[in-house]
Design an enzyme around this catalytic site. Structure first.
Site: not given
Ligand code: NAD
Length: 306
Positions: A55, A68, A83, A111, A160, A200, A225-226, A230
């Protein structure tokens, strides 16, 4: 050109103090939201492949152009590779010269946490003291520190699916003064809390929270959820509460609201921040910050602090 490595960013944080760093970062982000219309913004550019995702996230104003780069390659773990590898570049608009190259793995966690806590300042009940957290991975500790620094949160209830991760959270947070409870099942972690943070990681339409799990008056900080496909929240929660996003065109594609009809009502958070006041209509209202991530002047703040 300045270069900020992960090691130097950590040194800087130790030098300034994490609390001060997070407060100052959140102040800078807040200032940026106050001049929202001065920025050129666009939804991030995303390349998907069978290996993972790459991205680019650009933001600029008349002084600074920045982007970024970040990837997500879950199988790298099996090859003993990272990862996620993120970096950011800041350029002077007048000359076009790059002025800063910075690592953005730790930078992103800082951030994200500072932004979540800033949003909560304008959205959560003012007397909030307890946060329930679902997901105790890399972001969780940063989130906890930011909510303490900016919102005075003193108690954390955490769940978790991997108990070892919760134990690691507990051990890393030892001595920070938080009152921490590891919970099982997840419902326990969100009972009688003022704020719920979901962080998560699962590349699917997951339902981490269902409507019946969420009590009245809660502020939900949904960061996991980003990206497309997702999510973490059941759509009924979004319908029941008031939803706030960073940048609507990007959140429609990547946020929790990708599950909702195109005309589903959301508010961009800059409007609330520019109003200067907590927007909560009643103690019983549910507010949701549907965070997907957006770059700000974090590089600039790092550059001027080093
Ligand atoms: P991570 O892999 O370190 O941690 C995720 C944790 O979630 C793991 O410990 C895993 O066991 C746990 N988990 C997975 N499914 C669960 C479930 N159903 N219930 C409870 N726990 C569960 O990941 P991270 O770096 O902490 O990131 C968390 C999420 O935040 C990721 O999805 C990441 O993409 C996202 N993120 C968002 C932003 C933003 O700006 N919104 C920024 C950074 C990261």
């Amino acid at each position: 050109m300045k270069y900020i490595s992960s090691q130097n960013l950590v040194k800087l944080i130790h030098h300034v103090g994490l609390k001060t760093f997070l407060i100052e970062l959140s102040n800078i982000i807040e200032e940026d939201y106050k001049r929202w219309n001065k920025f050129d913004k666009s939804p991030r550019y995303v390349h998907h492949s069978e290996y993972g995702v790459n991205e680019l996230m650009p933001t600029s104003d008349q002084e600074l152009f920045s982007f970024k780069y970040v990837n997500g390659h879950p199988n790298n773990f099996n090859k003993h590779l990272q990862t996620v590898v993120a970096f950011g570049v800041l350029c002077d608009v007048k000359t076009g010269y790059p002025v800063l190259l910075s690592e953005m793995n730790i930078g992103t966690a800082l951030r994200t946490a500072a932004m979540s806590a800033l949003a909560a300042k304008y959205l959560c009940n003012k007397n909030a003291k307890t946060m329930g957290m679902i997901g105790a991975g890399c972001q969780a500790e940063f989130q906890a520190h930011a909510f303490r620094a900016i919102n005075n949160i003193s108690s954390i209830k955490i769940y978790d699916i991997d108990p070892k991760v919760s134990e690691k959270f507990l051990s890393n947070m030892a001595g920070t003064g938080f009152n921490i409870t590891i919970c099982k099942p997840p419902q326990e972690a969100i009972e009688n809390v003022d704020i719920i943070t979901t962080c998560t990681a699962d590349k699917q339409y997951a339902t981490i929270l269902t409507d019946n799990m969420v009590g009245q008056g809660v502020h939900i900080n949904a960061i996991g959820g980003d990206c497309p496909g997702k999510t973490e929240l059941h759509p009924d929660i979004l319908s029941r509460g008031r939803v706030f996003v960073e940048y609507e065109p990007q959140s429609r594609i990547e946020g929790e609201i990708q599950q909702m009809p195109e005309d589903f009502n959301v508010t961009e958070i800059y409007k609330v921040i520019q109003s200067g006041e907590n927007t909560r209509k009643s103690l019983r209202e549910i507010t949701i910050f549907d965070s997907v991530g957006l770059q700000y002047r974090i590089f600039h703040s790092c550059a001027t602090s080093t």
